[in-house]
Design a protein around this motif. Structure first.
Motif, PDB file in Angstrom:
ATOM      1  N   TRP A   1       9.164   5.608 -12.439  1.00  0.00           N
ATOM      2  CA  TRP A   1       8.190   6.538 -13.850  1.00  0.00           C
ATOM      3  C   TRP A   1       8.734   8.051 -14.230  1.00  0.00           C
ATOM      4  O   TRP A   1       9.265   8.094 -14.937  1.00  0.00           O
ATOM      5  CB  TRP A   1       6.889   6.842 -13.275  1.00  0.00           C
ATOM      6  N   PHE A   2       8.534   8.399 -12.669  1.00  0.00           N
ATOM      7  CA  PHE A   2       9.130   9.996 -12.845  1.00  0.00           C
ATOM      8  C   PHE A   2      10.619  10.319 -13.095  1.00  0.00           C
ATOM      9  O   PHE A   2      11.790  11.362 -13.251  1.00  0.00           O
ATOM     10  CB  PHE A   2       9.506  10.958 -11.869  1.00  0.00           C
ATOM     11  N   GLY A   3      11.286   9.336 -12.396  1.00  0.00           N
ATOM     12  CA  GLY A   3      12.759   8.504 -13.122  1.00  0.00           C
ATOM     13  C   GLY A   3      13.955   9.875 -12.132  1.00  0.00           C
ATOM     14  O   GLY A   3      14.876  10.712 -12.427  1.00  0.00           O
ATOM     15  N   GLY A   4      13.310  10.508 -11.083  1.00  0.00           N
ATOM     16  CA  GLY A   4      13.850  11.072 -10.206  1.00  0.00           C
ATOM     17  C   GLY A   4      15.207  10.263  -9.359  1.00  0.00           C
ATOM     18  O   GLY A   4      15.648   9.122  -9.698  1.00  0.00           O
ATOM     19  N   PRO A   5      15.830  11.468  -8.017  1.00  0.00           N
ATOM     20  CA  PRO A   5      16.359  10.410  -7.295  1.00  0.00           C
ATOM     21  C   PRO A   5      16.095   9.544  -6.439  1.00  0.00           C
ATOM     22  O   PRO A   5      17.055   8.919  -6.338  1.00  0.00           O
ATOM     23  CB  PRO A   5      16.617  11.731  -6.407  1.00  0.00           C
TER      24      PRO A   5
ATOM     25  N   TRP B   1       0.479  -0.720  -0.472  1.00  0.00           N
ATOM     26  CA  TRP B   1      -0.411   0.091   0.118  1.00  0.00           C
ATOM     27  C   TRP B   1       0.679   1.399   0.410  1.00  0.00           C
ATOM     28  O   TRP B   1       0.479   2.159  -0.132  1.00  0.00           O
ATOM     29  CB  TRP B   1      -1.065   0.229   1.300  1.00  0.00           C
ATOM     30  N   ILE B   2       2.021   1.163   0.377  1.00  0.00           N
ATOM     31  CA  ILE B   2       2.495   2.467   0.555  1.00  0.00           C
ATOM     32  C   ILE B   2       4.309   2.348  -0.508  1.00  0.00           C
ATOM     33  O   ILE B   2       4.295   2.777  -1.693  1.00  0.00           O
ATOM     34  CB  ILE B   2       3.008   2.758   2.126  1.00  0.00           C
ATOM     35  N   GLY B   3       5.011   1.107  -0.375  1.00  0.00           N
ATOM     36  CA  GLY B   3       6.927   1.352  -0.571  1.00  0.00           C
ATOM     37  C   GLY B   3       6.292   1.096  -1.485  1.00  0.00           C
ATOM     38  O   GLY B   3       6.773   2.016  -2.913  1.00  0.00           O
ATOM     39  N   GLY B   4       5.272   0.282  -2.790  1.00  0.00           N
ATOM     40  CA  GLY B   4       4.691  -0.329  -3.987  1.00  0.00           C
ATOM     41  C   GLY B   4       4.710   0.643  -4.777  1.00  0.00           C
ATOM     42  O   GLY B   4       5.676   0.990  -5.868  1.00  0.00           O
ATOM     43  N   PRO B   5       3.520   0.826  -4.297  1.00  0.00           N
ATOM     44  CA  PRO B   5       3.135   2.803  -4.597  1.00  0.00           C
ATOM     45  C   PRO B   5       4.381   3.938  -4.996  1.00  0.00           C
ATOM     46  O   PRO B   5       4.827   4.731  -6.190  1.00  0.00           O
ATOM     47  CB  PRO B   5       2.152   3.008  -4.566  1.00  0.00           C
ATOM     48  N   VAL B   6       5.049   3.711  -3.943  1.00  0.00           N
ATOM     49  CA  VAL B   6       5.648   4.824  -4.507  1.00  0.00           C
ATOM     50  C   VAL B   6       7.436   4.546  -4.784  1.00  0.00           C
ATOM     51  O   VAL B   6       7.549   5.333  -6.019  1.00  0.00           O
ATOM     52  CB  VAL B   6       6.545   5.487  -2.886  1.00  0.00           C
ATOM     53  N   ASP B   7       7.717   3.767  -4.640  1.00  0.00           N
ATOM     54  CA  ASP B   7       8.748   2.518  -5.701  1.00  0.00           C
ATOM     55  C   ASP B   7       8.118   3.233  -7.226  1.00  0.00           C
ATOM     56  O   ASP B   7       9.221   3.493  -7.958  1.00  0.00           O
ATOM     57  CB  ASP B   7       8.799   1.585  -6.003  1.00  0.00           C
ATOM     58  N   SER B   8       7.209   2.789  -7.804  1.00  0.00           N
ATOM     59  CA  SER B   8       6.635   2.788  -9.196  1.00  0.00           C
ATOM     60  C   SER B   8       6.222   4.345  -9.528  1.00  0.00           C
ATOM     61  O   SER B   8       6.776   4.862 -10.548  1.00  0.00           O
ATOM     62  CB  SER B   8       4.570   2.283  -9.254  1.00  0.00           C
ATOM     63  N   ALA B   9       6.252   5.033  -8.750  1.00  0.00           N
ATOM     64  CA  ALA B   9       6.298   6.359  -8.893  1.00  0.00           C
ATOM     65  C   ALA B   9       7.649   7.145  -9.395  1.00  0.00           C
ATOM     66  O   ALA B   9       8.069   8.417 -10.438  1.00  0.00           O
ATOM     67  CB  ALA B   9       4.677   7.181  -8.365  1.00  0.00           C
ATOM     68  N   ALA B  10       8.476   7.017  -8.521  1.00  0.00           N
ATOM     69  CA  ALA B  10       9.903   7.567  -8.567  1.00  0.00           C
ATOM     70  C   ALA B  10      10.658   6.787  -9.730  1.00  0.00           C
ATOM     71  O   ALA B  10      11.077   7.639 -11.119  1.00  0.00           O
ATOM     72  CB  ALA B  10      10.103   7.374  -7.635  1.00  0.00           C
TER      73      ALA B  10
END
Length: 111
Positions: free
Chosen positions: A90-94, A79-88
């Motif tokens: 996708w955006f290609g950020g730090p 619910w938290i880690g997976g979605p944050v990782d996917s977004a990061a």
């Protein structure tokens, strides 16, 4: 001592704790960031009693690897880690997934 305070602060900030089966801290910031890794080895050459071995260590680390708590891991990852990782990623950020590979050779000699 200052080092004790720093160690305590590091363990606290990374949700470190002492568990009855862990033999000590298992939640330092380094251990949470690196976590598990894969390794392989290959014999490069053999000459008499000398062997040269190439060792490779690979790691893929996510933001979730750094911030996940040592308890309730499955729910956190879903619910938290997976979605944050996917977004990061996708955006290609730090905070995107970091891939690391280290290789070196060792010469071993039978005595």
């Amino acid at each position: 001592m200052a080092s004790t305070a720093v160690n305590s602060a590091t363990a606290f900030s990374s949700l470190g704790s002492r568990g009855p089966y862990s033999g000590g801290k298992y939640g330092t910031s380094t251990s949470i960031f690196v976590g598990s890794y894969d390794y392989s080895y290959e014999v490069v050459s053999e000459e008499g009693k000398k062997v040269e071995v190439k060792i490779t260590v690979e790691d893929e680390t996510t933001f979730n690897s750094l911030v996940h708590p040592p308890i309730a891991r499955d729910a956190w990852d879903k619910w938290i880690g997976g979605p944050v990782d996917s977004a990061a990623d996708w955006f290609g950020g730090p905070m995107r997934t970091k891939k690391q590979r280290v290789s070196w050779t060792e010469e071993l000699e039978e005595k």
